[in-house]
Motif scaffolding. Structure first.
Motif, PDB file in Angstrom:
ATOM      1  N   ARG A  55      59.083  26.571  21.530  1.00  0.00           N
ATOM      2  CA  ARG A  55      58.688  26.827  22.918  1.00  0.00           C
ATOM      3  C   ARG A  55      57.242  27.331  22.960  1.00  0.00           C
ATOM      4  O   ARG A  55      56.915  28.360  22.384  1.00  0.00           O
ATOM      5  N   VAL A  56      56.398  26.582  23.654  1.00  0.00           N
ATOM      6  CA  VAL A  56      54.983  26.937  23.799  1.00  0.00           C
ATOM      7  C   VAL A  56      54.761  27.412  25.231  1.00  0.00           C
ATOM      8  O   VAL A  56      54.891  26.637  26.179  1.00  0.00           O
ATOM      9  N   GLY A  57      54.454  28.688  25.381  1.00  0.00           N
ATOM     10  CA  GLY A  57      54.248  29.253  26.705  1.00  0.00           C
ATOM     11  C   GLY A  57      52.793  29.172  27.142  1.00  0.00           C
ATOM     12  O   GLY A  57      51.878  29.281  26.333  1.00  0.00           O
ATOM     13  N   VAL A  58      52.589  28.996  28.433  1.00  0.00           N
ATOM     14  CA  VAL A  58      51.268  29.091  29.034  1.00  0.00           C
ATOM     15  C   VAL A  58      51.355  30.133  30.137  1.00  0.00           C
ATOM     16  O   VAL A  58      52.118  29.976  31.094  1.00  0.00           O
ATOM     17  N   LEU A  59      50.609  31.222  29.968  1.00  0.00           N
ATOM     18  CA  LEU A  59      50.598  32.298  30.962  1.00  0.00           C
ATOM     19  C   LEU A  59      49.530  31.988  31.990  1.00  0.00           C
ATOM     20  O   LEU A  59      48.336  32.046  31.714  1.00  0.00           O
ATOM     21  N   SER A  60      49.965  31.647  33.205  1.00  0.00           N
ATOM     22  CA  SER A  60      49.028  31.237  34.251  1.00  0.00           C
ATOM     23  C   SER A  60      49.710  31.378  35.600  1.00  0.00           C
ATOM     24  O   SER A  60      50.714  30.714  35.864  1.00  0.00           O
ATOM     25  N   THR A  61      49.155  32.233  36.452  1.00  0.00           N
ATOM     26  CA  THR A  61      49.738  32.412  37.787  1.00  0.00           C
ATOM     27  C   THR A  61      49.079  31.510  38.822  1.00  0.00           C
ATOM     28  O   THR A  61      49.408  31.591  40.004  1.00  0.00           O
TER      29      THR A  61
ATOM     30  N   SER B 105      41.141  37.861  39.687  1.00  0.00           N
ATOM     31  CA  SER B 105      42.302  38.713  39.941  1.00  0.00           C
ATOM     32  C   SER B 105      41.900  39.984  40.677  1.00  0.00           C
ATOM     33  O   SER B 105      40.832  40.561  40.434  1.00  0.00           O
ATOM     34  N   ASP B 106      42.781  40.434  41.572  1.00  0.00           N
ATOM     35  CA  ASP B 106      42.601  41.723  42.230  1.00  0.00           C
ATOM     36  C   ASP B 106      43.169  42.860  41.385  1.00  0.00           C
ATOM     37  O   ASP B 106      42.981  44.026  41.720  1.00  0.00           O
ATOM     38  N   HIS B 107      43.891  42.509  40.324  1.00  0.00           N
ATOM     39  CA  HIS B 107      44.538  43.517  39.478  1.00  0.00           C
ATOM     40  C   HIS B 107      44.291  43.154  38.012  1.00  0.00           C
ATOM     41  O   HIS B 107      45.208  42.833  37.268  1.00  0.00           O
ATOM     42  N   GLN B 108      43.024  43.202  37.614  1.00  0.00           N
ATOM     43  CA  GLN B 108      42.646  42.715  36.292  1.00  0.00           C
ATOM     44  C   GLN B 108      43.307  43.491  35.166  1.00  0.00           C
ATOM     45  O   GLN B 108      43.789  42.901  34.192  1.00  0.00           O
TER      46      GLN B 108
ATOM     47  N   ALA C 287      18.103  36.768  37.830  1.00  0.00           N
ATOM     48  CA  ALA C 287      19.348  36.349  38.475  1.00  0.00           C
ATOM     49  C   ALA C 287      20.213  37.584  38.712  1.00  0.00           C
ATOM     50  O   ALA C 287      20.466  38.351  37.781  1.00  0.00           O
ATOM     51  N   HIS C 288      20.624  37.777  39.950  1.00  0.00           N
ATOM     52  CA  HIS C 288      21.470  38.911  40.328  1.00  0.00           C
ATOM     53  C   HIS C 288      22.916  38.424  40.337  1.00  0.00           C
ATOM     54  O   HIS C 288      23.280  37.545  41.117  1.00  0.00           O
ATOM     55  N   LYS C 289      23.759  38.990  39.449  1.00  0.00           N
ATOM     56  CA  LYS C 289      25.101  38.470  39.217  1.00  0.00           C
ATOM     57  C   LYS C 289      26.151  39.571  39.292  1.00  0.00           C
ATOM     58  O   LYS C 289      25.866  40.742  39.038  1.00  0.00           O
ATOM     59  N   HIS C 290      27.389  39.155  39.593  1.00  0.00           N
ATOM     60  CA  HIS C 290      28.530  40.026  39.388  1.00  0.00           C
ATOM     61  C   HIS C 290      28.687  40.319  37.891  1.00  0.00           C
ATOM     62  O   HIS C 290      28.479  39.431  37.060  1.00  0.00           O
ATOM     63  N   THR C 291      29.068  41.547  37.551  1.00  0.00           N
ATOM     64  CA  THR C 291      29.425  41.804  36.153  1.00  0.00           C
ATOM     65  C   THR C 291      30.711  41.082  35.799  1.00  0.00           C
ATOM     66  O   THR C 291      30.901  40.642  34.660  1.00  0.00           O
ATOM     67  N   ILE C 292      31.611  40.969  36.763  1.00  0.00           N
ATOM     68  CA  ILE C 292      32.859  40.228  36.569  1.00  0.00           C
ATOM     69  C   ILE C 292      32.963  39.214  37.696  1.00  0.00           C
ATOM     70  O   ILE C 292      33.048  39.583  38.867  1.00  0.00           O
TER      71      ILE C 292
END
Length: 442
Positions: free
Chosen positions: A14-20, A75-78, A145-150
């Protein structure tokens, strides 16, 4: 007692892929696992559980190896999502381990880690307060370049000059500035190299849309395959950057300036639709093979070469259902006892069914108690018998009806004068048979 995730499994089942999320890439990996002769398992919020019993950690669904495809940048809940991947790592080999993803998630920190390893990265500056952030021109005297850190997909990035007022935040998220590297020869572009298991699957040049400098495919950039033309230096840098950050799978963004290559970013959950469009090579079977081999299985190279020419993004049979069928008789009454969940709590209540209502609505006080949300928009509703219109907020809530869970986008309104705090509209009732003779008592 936990199982050592480094132990070898003699046969992968069984190969799982964790992805919502429902990306084409996730579906393609799962479908590739199936074609290669193994059982794919799509692990999502709808089906994942864990329990500790007599000192043993148990997880369901059980898998022999896990591919970590969580989109942490969106994600809102990293932290919570990272811990879900880490929970699996207690018992299962994980491709793209949580620690490696954490190394990459914060763009400035990833750049610092690469710099410490003597890999070429653009100069950059990071500060967390307005006072410290305004000092960036001392270190970056030209445009930056002004970027988000995440963050991801290049959204809300901008070019700033040393005389510009720049905030340490972008939309209430921390940011940094990075030396703006620009190839003056024609249209802005960079090179994305896709690395799987220490090997380069393919490379593409990404061109910015007309009038823009950002090369992200999600923003409309064009792509062309450059795998065969890619020289030894960028190939080596892509592999070394992936290795330094501890990743098994990565999209490495590179740019040549005056003959020297720089590493712009490394993405742990890089998409590969654009890569397939540019090169005709899908990374899905390569990722599937890496996972299978990580758990002790084997795959013939000829199978990979045959599969990589297609990207099967059809919905796999292993996608867990959004609702439970057990206990659902498909009938709702004039009144029904349900459970309603929000972000802050849950309540069991009696609700009324109304086929005259287009949308389900919930009382303001109830919405506040359970933390209904997030807010996803507004809707206009006719007020009373007149022509006036009332604007109501729309929120997502989870309802359990007859033992079956479903997410509903409901409107919020004052129902304090009504008997029932929730009115089920046609958006819910269309999936059921309504028996108005059936009622429940308080």
């Amino acid at each position: 007692m936990s199982v050592d995730s480094s132990q070898t499994v003699t046969e992968t089942q069984r190969v799982g892929v964790l992805s919502t999320h429902n990306s084409k890439e996730t579906k393609a990996i799962l479908n590739a696992v199936r074609v290669l002769g193994y059982d794919p398992v799509w692990i999502r919020d709808e089906n994942v559980t864990s329990w500790i019993e007599d000192g043993d950690v148990q997880l369901s669904p059980r898998v022999d190896v896990l591919v970590n495809r969580m989109l942490f940048t969106k994600s809102d809940h990293q932290l919570e999502d990272l811990q879900l991947a880490a929970l699996y790592e207690e018992t299962t080999p994980v491709v793209n381990s949580p620690q490696a993803v954490a190394n990459t998630l914060h763009k400035y920190r990833a750049g610092a880690k690469l710099a410490v390893a003597d890999l070429p990265v653009p100069d950059a500056y990071f500060g967390r307060s307005p006072r410290t952030f305004e000092e960036w021109p001392k270190y970056l005297p030209d445009d930056a370049a002004h970027k988000h850190t995440i963050g991801t997909n290049g959204q809300q990035m901008s070019i700033v000059s040393p005389n510009d007022p720049v905030s340490p935040m972008i939309n209430d998220e921390h940011s940094f500035v990075q030396e703006f590297l620009e190839d003056t020869d024609g249209r802005p572009s960079d090179v994305r190299v896709y690395v799987v298991g220490g090997e380069i699957v393919g490379a593409m040049r990404r061109y910015a849309p007309d009038g823009d400098w950002r090369t992200n495919v999600a923003l409309g950039g064009d792509v062309e395959g450059v795998t065969d033309e890619l020289g030894d230096r960028p190939r080596r840098l892509a592999k070394e950057a992936t290795d330094v950050l501890g990743l098994d799978i990565a999209g490495v963004d590179l740019m040549p300036i005056d003959g020297e290559w720089f590493i712009l970013e490394v993405n742990a959950t890089a998409g590969f639709k654009g890569l397939f469009s540019a090169t005709g090579v899908s990374a899905a079977p390569h990722i599937a093979r890496l996972a299978i081999e990580r758990a002790g299985g084997g795959v013939e190279t000829s199978q990979i070469l045959e599969l990589e020419s297609t990207l099967d993004d059809s919905v796999p049979d292993c996608k867990p259902p959004l609702a439970q069928d057990e206990g659902d008789d498909g009938v709702l009454g004039y009144t029904t006892r349900i459970r309603i969940n929000g972000r802050d709590g849950a309540e069991e209540i009696i609700v009324k069914s109304d086929t005259g209502a287009k949308r389900t609505s919930i009382d303001t006080d109830l919405a506040g108690r359970i933390g209904a949300g997030p807010l996803v928009g507004t809707t206009q509703v006719r007020s009373g018998t007149g022509s006036d219109r009332e604007t109501r907020p729309l929120v997502n809530v989870d309802l359990c009806l007859n033992g079956r869970w479903r997410t509903v986008t409901a409107s919020i309104t004052d129902r304090s004068e009504m008997t029932y705090p929730v009115l089920l509209g046609r958006d819910v009732l269309e999936a059921y048979t309504l028996d108005i003779s059936r009622t429940v008592e308080e």
